[in-house]
Structures are given as C-alpha cells and as structure tokens.
Write a protein that holds these residues in place. Structure first.
Motif, PDB file in Angstrom:
ATOM      1  N   TRP A   3      32.834   5.280   2.001  1.00 49.27           N
ATOM      2  CA  TRP A   3      33.294   5.026   3.356  1.00 49.27           C
ATOM      3  C   TRP A   3      34.100   3.739   3.462  1.00 49.27           C
ATOM      4  O   TRP A   3      35.086   3.670   4.188  1.00 49.27           O
ATOM      5  CB  TRP A   3      32.099   4.962   4.308  1.00 49.27           C
ATOM      6  CG  TRP A   3      31.562   6.313   4.624  1.00 49.27           C
ATOM      7  CD1 TRP A   3      30.442   6.894   4.101  1.00 49.27           C
ATOM      8  CD2 TRP A   3      32.128   7.255   5.525  1.00 49.27           C
ATOM      9  NE1 TRP A   3      30.281   8.142   4.625  1.00 49.27           N
ATOM     10  CE2 TRP A   3      31.297   8.391   5.515  1.00 49.27           C
ATOM     11  CE3 TRP A   3      33.245   7.246   6.352  1.00 49.27           C
ATOM     12  CZ2 TRP A   3      31.552   9.513   6.289  1.00 49.27           C
ATOM     13  CZ3 TRP A   3      33.508   8.361   7.124  1.00 49.27           C
ATOM     14  CH2 TRP A   3      32.667   9.478   7.093  1.00 49.27           C
ATOM     15  N   VAL A   7      37.781   3.761   5.164  1.00 50.03           N
ATOM     16  CA  VAL A   7      38.043   3.045   6.415  1.00 50.03           C
ATOM     17  C   VAL A   7      39.051   1.923   6.204  1.00 50.03           C
ATOM     18  O   VAL A   7      40.040   1.809   6.943  1.00 50.03           O
ATOM     19  CB  VAL A   7      36.726   2.509   7.035  1.00 50.03           C
ATOM     20  CG1 VAL A   7      37.017   1.594   8.212  1.00 50.03           C
ATOM     21  CG2 VAL A   7      35.831   3.669   7.459  1.00 50.03           C
ATOM     22  N   LEU A  10      42.541   3.281   5.626  1.00 47.13           N
ATOM     23  CA  LEU A  10      43.181   3.734   6.868  1.00 47.13           C
ATOM     24  C   LEU A  10      43.641   2.558   7.726  1.00 47.13           C
ATOM     25  O   LEU A  10      44.732   2.586   8.308  1.00 47.13           O
ATOM     26  CB  LEU A  10      42.233   4.642   7.658  1.00 47.13           C
ATOM     27  CG  LEU A  10      41.987   6.027   7.054  1.00 47.13           C
ATOM     28  CD1 LEU A  10      40.865   6.743   7.808  1.00 47.13           C
ATOM     29  CD2 LEU A  10      43.260   6.853   7.052  1.00 47.13           C
ATOM     30  N   VAL A  11      42.819   1.526   7.811  1.00 48.35           N
ATOM     31  CA  VAL A  11      43.193   0.338   8.590  1.00 48.35           C
ATOM     32  C   VAL A  11      44.419  -0.327   7.965  1.00 48.35           C
ATOM     33  O   VAL A  11      45.364  -0.701   8.665  1.00 48.35           O
ATOM     34  CB  VAL A  11      42.015  -0.651   8.715  1.00 48.35           C
ATOM     35  CG1 VAL A  11      42.463  -1.966   9.350  1.00 48.35           C
ATOM     36  CG2 VAL A  11      40.886  -0.027   9.530  1.00 48.35           C
ATOM     37  N   PRO A  66      28.605   3.153   6.821  1.00 50.36           N
ATOM     38  CA  PRO A  66      29.017   2.459   8.042  1.00 50.36           C
ATOM     39  C   PRO A  66      28.063   2.720   9.206  1.00 50.36           C
ATOM     40  O   PRO A  66      27.431   3.766   9.285  1.00 50.36           O
ATOM     41  CB  PRO A  66      30.397   3.049   8.335  1.00 50.36           C
ATOM     42  CG  PRO A  66      30.417   4.363   7.659  1.00 50.36           C
ATOM     43  CD  PRO A  66      29.513   4.240   6.461  1.00 50.36           C
ATOM     44  N   LEU A  71      31.688   1.927  14.316  1.00 52.31           N
ATOM     45  CA  LEU A  71      32.868   2.663  13.867  1.00 52.31           C
ATOM     46  C   LEU A  71      33.521   3.415  15.030  1.00 52.31           C
ATOM     47  O   LEU A  71      34.751   3.397  15.176  1.00 52.31           O
ATOM     48  CB  LEU A  71      32.505   3.633  12.740  1.00 52.31           C
ATOM     49  CG  LEU A  71      33.662   4.392  12.107  1.00 52.31           C
ATOM     50  CD1 LEU A  71      34.717   3.449  11.542  1.00 52.31           C
ATOM     51  CD2 LEU A  71      33.135   5.340  11.016  1.00 52.31           C
ATOM     52  N   TYR A  74      35.358   0.937  17.058  1.00 51.88           N
ATOM     53  CA  TYR A  74      36.619   0.559  16.404  1.00 51.88           C
ATOM     54  C   TYR A  74      37.675   1.649  16.610  1.00 51.88           C
ATOM     55  O   TYR A  74      38.833   1.344  16.913  1.00 51.88           O
ATOM     56  CB  TYR A  74      36.408   0.292  14.908  1.00 51.88           C
ATOM     57  CG  TYR A  74      37.645  -0.281  14.277  1.00 51.88           C
ATOM     58  CD1 TYR A  74      37.906  -1.642  14.347  1.00 51.88           C
ATOM     59  CD2 TYR A  74      38.579   0.530  13.661  1.00 51.88           C
ATOM     60  CE1 TYR A  74      39.067  -2.171  13.811  1.00 51.88           C
ATOM     61  CE2 TYR A  74      39.740   0.015  13.119  1.00 51.88           C
ATOM     62  CZ  TYR A  74      39.980  -1.340  13.193  1.00 51.88           C
ATOM     63  OH  TYR A  74      41.131  -1.864  12.682  1.00 51.88           O
ATOM     64  N   VAL A  75      37.289   2.890  16.472  1.00 57.07           N
ATOM     65  CA  VAL A  75      38.234   3.998  16.687  1.00 57.07           C
ATOM     66  C   VAL A  75      38.724   3.992  18.131  1.00 57.07           C
ATOM     67  O   VAL A  75      39.921   4.180  18.393  1.00 57.07           O
ATOM     68  CB  VAL A  75      37.585   5.347  16.309  1.00 57.07           C
ATOM     69  CG1 VAL A  75      38.444   6.523  16.770  1.00 57.07           C
ATOM     70  CG2 VAL A  75      37.343   5.417  14.802  1.00 57.07           C
ATOM     71  N   GLN A  78      41.523   1.742  18.863  1.00 50.30           N
ATOM     72  CA  GLN A  78      42.842   2.178  18.418  1.00 50.30           C
ATOM     73  C   GLN A  78      43.627   2.839  19.555  1.00 50.30           C
ATOM     74  O   GLN A  78      44.853   2.785  19.587  1.00 50.30           O
ATOM     75  CB  GLN A  78      42.736   3.117  17.215  1.00 50.30           C
ATOM     76  CG  GLN A  78      42.038   2.500  16.016  1.00 50.30           C
ATOM     77  CD  GLN A  78      42.372   1.033  15.827  1.00 50.30           C
ATOM     78  OE1 GLN A  78      43.509   0.685  15.524  1.00 50.30           O
ATOM     79  NE2 GLN A  78      41.389   0.162  16.005  1.00 50.30           N
ATOM     80  N   GLU A 124      39.097  -5.919  17.423  1.00 54.30           N
ATOM     81  CA  GLU A 124      39.115  -5.270  16.112  1.00 54.30           C
ATOM     82  C   GLU A 124      38.584  -6.213  15.030  1.00 54.30           C
ATOM     83  O   GLU A 124      37.811  -5.802  14.163  1.00 54.30           O
ATOM     84  CB  GLU A 124      40.535  -4.851  15.734  1.00 54.30           C
ATOM     85  CG  GLU A 124      41.059  -3.669  16.516  1.00 54.30           C
ATOM     86  CD  GLU A 124      42.523  -3.416  16.223  1.00 54.30           C
ATOM     87  OE1 GLU A 124      42.923  -2.252  16.340  1.00 54.30           O
ATOM     88  OE2 GLU A 124      43.264  -4.359  15.878  1.00 54.30           O
ATOM     89  N   LEU A 128      35.297  -4.465  13.238  1.00 50.28           N
ATOM     90  CA  LEU A 128      35.370  -3.809  11.926  1.00 50.28           C
ATOM     91  C   LEU A 128      34.366  -4.372  10.914  1.00 50.28           C
ATOM     92  O   LEU A 128      33.696  -3.591  10.225  1.00 50.28           O
ATOM     93  CB  LEU A 128      36.795  -3.834  11.360  1.00 50.28           C
ATOM     94  CG  LEU A 128      36.982  -3.020  10.081  1.00 50.28           C
ATOM     95  CD1 LEU A 128      36.683  -1.537  10.321  1.00 50.28           C
ATOM     96  CD2 LEU A 128      38.383  -3.204   9.530  1.00 50.28           C
ATOM     97  N   VAL A 131      31.002  -2.855  11.411  1.00 52.30           N
ATOM     98  CA  VAL A 131      30.858  -1.479  10.924  1.00 52.30           C
ATOM     99  C   VAL A 131      30.125  -1.490   9.591  1.00 52.30           C
ATOM    100  O   VAL A 131      29.335  -0.604   9.286  1.00 52.30           O
ATOM    101  CB  VAL A 131      32.251  -0.802  10.784  1.00 52.30           C
ATOM    102  CG1 VAL A 131      32.150   0.522  10.033  1.00 52.30           C
ATOM    103  CG2 VAL A 131      32.900  -0.599  12.150  1.00 52.30           C
TER     104      VAL A 131
END
Length: 165
Positions: A3, A7, A10-11, A66, A71, A74-75, A78, A124, A128, A131
């Motif tokens: 994970w 993650v 992607l960030v 996570p 998480l 955090y999403v 976005q 963020e 993060l 997480v």
C-alpha cells in the motif's frame, strides 16, 4: 499488497502532473505579460514536498497497512485540490504569477476561503503521514509548511493588492 508504494506513487504522479500543468500555465501567463513575484522561496516548497514524500517512504515499513479513515480523508482532499485547479483554470500555477488587469478569483472555493489551495495542501501534508501512522512527520512537516505558507501568503497578498483596487 504494498500500500505504501501504491499510495506514494499515486501522490508523486499527481504532483508531477500538477507541476507540468503549472509550468504550462506559467509560461502562457508570462507570454501574456504576467510577472512572477517571490521566486526565491519557490525551491523551498519543492524541497518541502519532495522531502515530505521521501520521509514517509523512508521511515514507513513497506508492509504497513494504511489507516482507511485517514486515507479516505486524503482522497476527499483531492476533490478540494481539483476544485481549486478547475476554478483558477489557466491562472492556476505553483508559483506566484500575477497578470496585471486580470480579475481575482471570487467563485468556487474562493467564495469561502481566501487561499484554498494552501488550506488543501496544508491538510494533505498533515493527513498523508497519518495514513501510515507517521505522527512526527505530520507534525514536523506541517510546522515547516506553515512557516513557508505564512511567508508566501504575505508575498502573494502584496502582489495581488494592486489588482484588488
């Protein structure tokens, strides 16, 4: 599944995409007569964000599962980030770029918060690391970010004062 790497990957990909978009917008605005203000502090933001991700990657065991609540938060952040970017459109950059005579943003999140991009980015930076259970990274980088953002907002507000009229 790893994970942590998914993650963080992607960030990092999102941040790289944003830097490309910001660079494109910056070049277009400068070609239209915009000017950059406070460029000297910009590398500090790059260092802060890169070291934040690196710090999480270095100290977090790759097997860490996570915390799903953090998480999800955090999403959700976005969506706030995308709201800011879509509201500013071609004026969104990661630098302080001001185009004389251009109107200031007063719609979208700017109806509620004067600097929504800094609010989202600050959250963020806090969320993060949480997480992955990295409380000290969340706190240390949040303090460093708060110092930089405070400095940047002062510079940005002075630059935008002329356009406020």
């Amino acid at each position: 599944m790893m994970w942590l790497w998914l993650v963080l990957g992607l960030v990092a990909a999102q941040r790289l995409w944003e830097l490309r978009l910001a660079d494109r917008n910056t070049r277009q605005l400068l070609a239209e007569g915009a000017v950059e203000i406070g460029a000297g502090h910009y590398p500090l933001f790059i260092i802060l964000h890169a070291s934040w991700l690196a710090g999480i990657a270095i100290v977090t065991p790759w097997t860490m599962v996570p915390n799903l609540r953090w998480l999800v938060l955090y999403v959700l952040l976005q969506f706030g980030r995308l709201w800011v970017i879509s509201t500013l459109g071609r004026f969104w950059t990661t630098r302080i770029i001001t185009l004389p005579g251009a109107p200031l943003a007063t719609r979208g999140p700017y109806r509620f918060v004067r600097h929504p991009n800094y609010v989202v980015a600050s959250l963020e930076i806090l969320v993060l690391p949480l997480v992955f259970g990295q409380v000290w990274i969340a706190l240390a980088w949040s303090v460093a970010n708060a110092l930089l953002v405070t400095w940047r907002i002062r510079i940005e507000d002075r630059a935008l004062l002329e356009r406020r009229g």
